[in-house]
Design an enzyme around this catalytic site. Structure first.
Site, PDB file in Angstrom:
ATOM      1  N   ARG A  62     -12.060   3.242   2.103  1.00  0.00           N
ATOM      2  CA  ARG A  62     -11.795   4.887   2.227  1.00  0.00           C
ATOM      3  C   ARG A  62     -12.033   4.696   4.043  1.00  0.00           C
ATOM      4  NH1 ARG A  62     -15.663   4.768  -0.172  1.00  0.00           N
ATOM      5  NH2 ARG A  62     -15.095   3.746  -2.192  1.00  0.00           N
ATOM      6  N   HIS A  68      -8.485  -9.804   0.553  1.00  0.00           N
ATOM      7  CA  HIS A  68      -7.321  -8.804   0.076  1.00  0.00           C
ATOM      8  C   HIS A  68      -7.527  -7.679   1.508  1.00  0.00           C
ATOM      9  CE1 HIS A  68      -4.687  -6.146  -0.942  1.00  0.00           C
ATOM     10  NE2 HIS A  68      -3.777  -6.397  -2.816  1.00  0.00           N
ATOM     11  N   TYR A 103      -6.018  -1.594   2.448  1.00  0.00           N
ATOM     12  CA  TYR A 103      -4.902  -0.823   2.399  1.00  0.00           C
ATOM     13  C   TYR A 103      -4.033   0.375   3.027  1.00  0.00           C
ATOM     14  CZ  TYR A 103      -5.772  -1.419  -2.887  1.00  0.00           C
ATOM     15  OH  TYR A 103      -6.266  -1.762  -3.830  1.00  0.00           O
ATOM     16  N   HIS A 137      -0.470  -6.624   1.622  1.00  0.00           N
ATOM     17  CA  HIS A 137       0.862  -5.312   1.164  1.00  0.00           C
ATOM     18  C   HIS A 137       2.021  -4.999   2.322  1.00  0.00           C
ATOM     19  CE1 HIS A 137      -1.855  -3.185  -2.354  1.00  0.00           C
ATOM     20  NE2 HIS A 137      -2.010  -4.576  -2.148  1.00  0.00           N
ATOM     21  N   GLU A 190       1.656  -9.902  -1.010  1.00  0.00           N
ATOM     22  CA  GLU A 190       1.792  -9.371  -1.826  1.00  0.00           C
ATOM     23  C   GLU A 190       2.892  -8.793  -2.565  1.00  0.00           C
ATOM     24  OE1 GLU A 190      -1.733  -7.327  -3.170  1.00  0.00           O
ATOM     25  OE2 GLU A 190      -1.143  -7.198  -5.990  1.00  0.00           O
ATOM     26  N   ASP A 225       1.490 -10.689  -9.090  1.00  0.00           N
ATOM     27  CA  ASP A 225       0.555  -9.757  -9.485  1.00  0.00           C
ATOM     28  C   ASP A 225       1.576  -8.853 -11.369  1.00  0.00           C
ATOM     29  OD1 ASP A 225      -0.038  -6.612 -10.267  1.00  0.00           O
ATOM     30  OD2 ASP A 225      -1.597  -6.625  -8.362  1.00  0.00           O
ATOM     31  N   HIS A 265       3.126  -5.272 -11.019  1.00  0.00           N
ATOM     32  CA  HIS A 265       3.873  -5.542 -10.000  1.00  0.00           C
ATOM     33  C   HIS A 265       4.837  -5.675 -10.560  1.00  0.00           C
ATOM     34  CE1 HIS A 265       0.923  -4.871  -6.633  1.00  0.00           C
ATOM     35  NE2 HIS A 265       0.231  -4.120  -7.847  1.00  0.00           N
ATOM     36  N   HIS A 318      -2.429 -11.777  -9.450  1.00  0.00           N
ATOM     37  CA  HIS A 318      -3.743 -11.284  -9.931  1.00  0.00           C
ATOM     38  C   HIS A 318      -2.817 -10.601 -11.420  1.00  0.00           C
ATOM     39  CE1 HIS A 318      -3.919  -9.163  -5.802  1.00  0.00           C
ATOM     40  NE2 HIS A 318      -4.552 -10.311  -5.631  1.00  0.00           N
ATOM     41  N   ASP A 325       2.801   1.673 -10.445  1.00  0.00           N
ATOM     42  CA  ASP A 325       1.469   0.789  -9.914  1.00  0.00           C
ATOM     43  C   ASP A 325       0.640   1.010 -10.239  1.00  0.00           C
ATOM     44  OD1 ASP A 325       0.424  -1.013  -9.200  1.00  0.00           O
ATOM     45  OD2 ASP A 325       0.916  -0.275  -6.911  1.00  0.00           O
ATOM     46  N   HIS A 345      -2.658   0.489 -12.629  1.00  0.00           N
ATOM     47  CA  HIS A 345      -3.268  -1.375 -13.629  1.00  0.00           C
ATOM     48  C   HIS A 345      -4.028  -0.582 -14.772  1.00  0.00           C
ATOM     49  CE1 HIS A 345      -3.728  -3.889  -9.376  1.00  0.00           C
ATOM     50  NE2 HIS A 345      -2.286  -3.035  -9.664  1.00  0.00           N
ATOM     51  N   GLU A 348      -7.137  -7.287 -11.468  1.00  0.00           N
ATOM     52  CA  GLU A 348      -7.696  -5.887 -10.767  1.00  0.00           C
ATOM     53  C   GLU A 348      -7.911  -5.244 -11.122  1.00  0.00           C
ATOM     54  OE1 GLU A 348      -4.156  -6.681  -8.142  1.00  0.00           O
ATOM     55  OE2 GLU A 348      -5.902  -6.625  -6.138  1.00  0.00           O
TER      56      GLU A 348
END
Ligand code: FE
Ligand code: FE
Ligand code: ZN
Length: 295
Positions: free
Chosen positions: A51, A81, A84, A121, A157, A191, A194, A226, A239, A241, A271
């Site tokens: 965040r 990781h 984002y 990413h 990824e 992943d 993905h 992943h 995307d 999960h 994940e």
């Protein structure tokens, strides 16, 4: 006495398997404690909140205590990781520069923690086009790896292909790697969600997909996987999960993938929507055929 993982643990083939765990309060130590509660043998963390905001100083992550506890419980090859918020494909100068600074900082944080891999990413070109995105990412990585000359291997990824994300085709990942000078510092993170959403048929023929990966990128680059089920169908380029066995890939297929020879030595990281990691790990290991019901 430190308990080292052997190929078989309690008659079950040993796989390095864990989940995306939290660093709340005590940092790496909290992540290890949470992983132990799932009987995990590997794990993945973010070193800061997704965040945004200020990151907890890395010196407060209880690194040495955490590593001692990892050794004691046979947790190996942890993974970080990256946030984002990083977008190395952005045509916007400030966003791109911010991504460079943030990834560089995360490389230092990951190195401090003694963790060998940092997944990120590749980014979104936001309309500027795939070719532009690929070159922009490579340019950023060349800057970053010239300055952060040592540290973890950076894993690109592969993406589901939603929005304008770069890296949903193996060819795009291969092209980024081709344009980066420090190829020795680059690897790839797979992943299952993905790959499936991007139109790689891991349900019908996982071997064929791996051959494709090998032809285009080289399996020697594949370092982490992943393991997620998918809420959306094959080739949907979405995307989302799902919990293991509660999506369109299915539990049986994911379990088979976890036992694949090629993945045997890689950290396999869940994940999935939170709350069932322990049960999902036990299922994927083959310790139980029961999957938890999901709310
Ligand atoms: Fe990711
Ligand atoms: Fe992932
Ligand atoms: Zn995803």
């Amino acid at each position: 006495m430190a308990q080292r993982p052997s190929f078989h643990v309690n008659g079950v083939i040993f796989v390095k398997i864990g989940a995306n765990v939290s660093i709340a309060k005590t940092g790496l130590l909290a992540a290890v404690e949470e992983s132990i509660s799932y009987r995990a043998t590997s794990m993945m963390i973010y070193t800061r909140s997704n965040r945004g905001g200020k990151a907890k100083p890395i010196e407060e992550f209880h690194r040495d205590e955490a590593h001692a506890l990892m050794r004691e419980h046979g947790i190996v090859d942890p993974v970080v990781h990256a946030p984002y918020l990083i977008n190395l494909a952005s045509p916007k100068e400030d966003t791109w520069q911010y991504g460079i600074d943030l990834l560089k900082e995360d490389i230092f944080r990951t190195a401090y923690l003694g963790i060998p891999w940092l997944v990120f990413h590749p980014g979104s070109h936001t309309g500027a086009g795939i070719e532009y995105g690929i070159e922009r990412i490579a340019e950023a990585l060349n800057i970053i790896l010239a300055e952060a000359a040592e540290g973890p291997m950076i894993l690109l990824e592969t993406m589901a292909g939603d929005g304008s994300k770069v890296g949903s085709r193996f060819e795009e990942i291969a092209e980024i790697i081709r344009l980066v000078d420090r190829k020795d510092r680059l690897g790839v993170c797979g992943d299952t969600c993905h790959w499936f959403s991007a139109g790689y048929d891991i349900v019908g023929d996982f071997d064929k997909v791996l051959y494709q990966f090998d032809d285009v990128i080289g399996l020697n680059r594949l370092k982490v996987f992943h393991i997620n089920d998918s809420k959306y169908p094959f080739d949907s380029r979405k995307d989302r999960h799902a919990n293991i066995g509660h999506g369109l890939i299915g539990g049986e297929v994911l379990r088979r993938i976890c036992r694949h020879e090629v993945l045997r030595d890689m950290p396999l990281i869940l994940e999935t929507p939170e709350g069932y990691y322990g049960e999902e790990i036990a299922y994927l290991r083959g310790e139980t055929d029961e999957l938890p019901p999901v709310r």
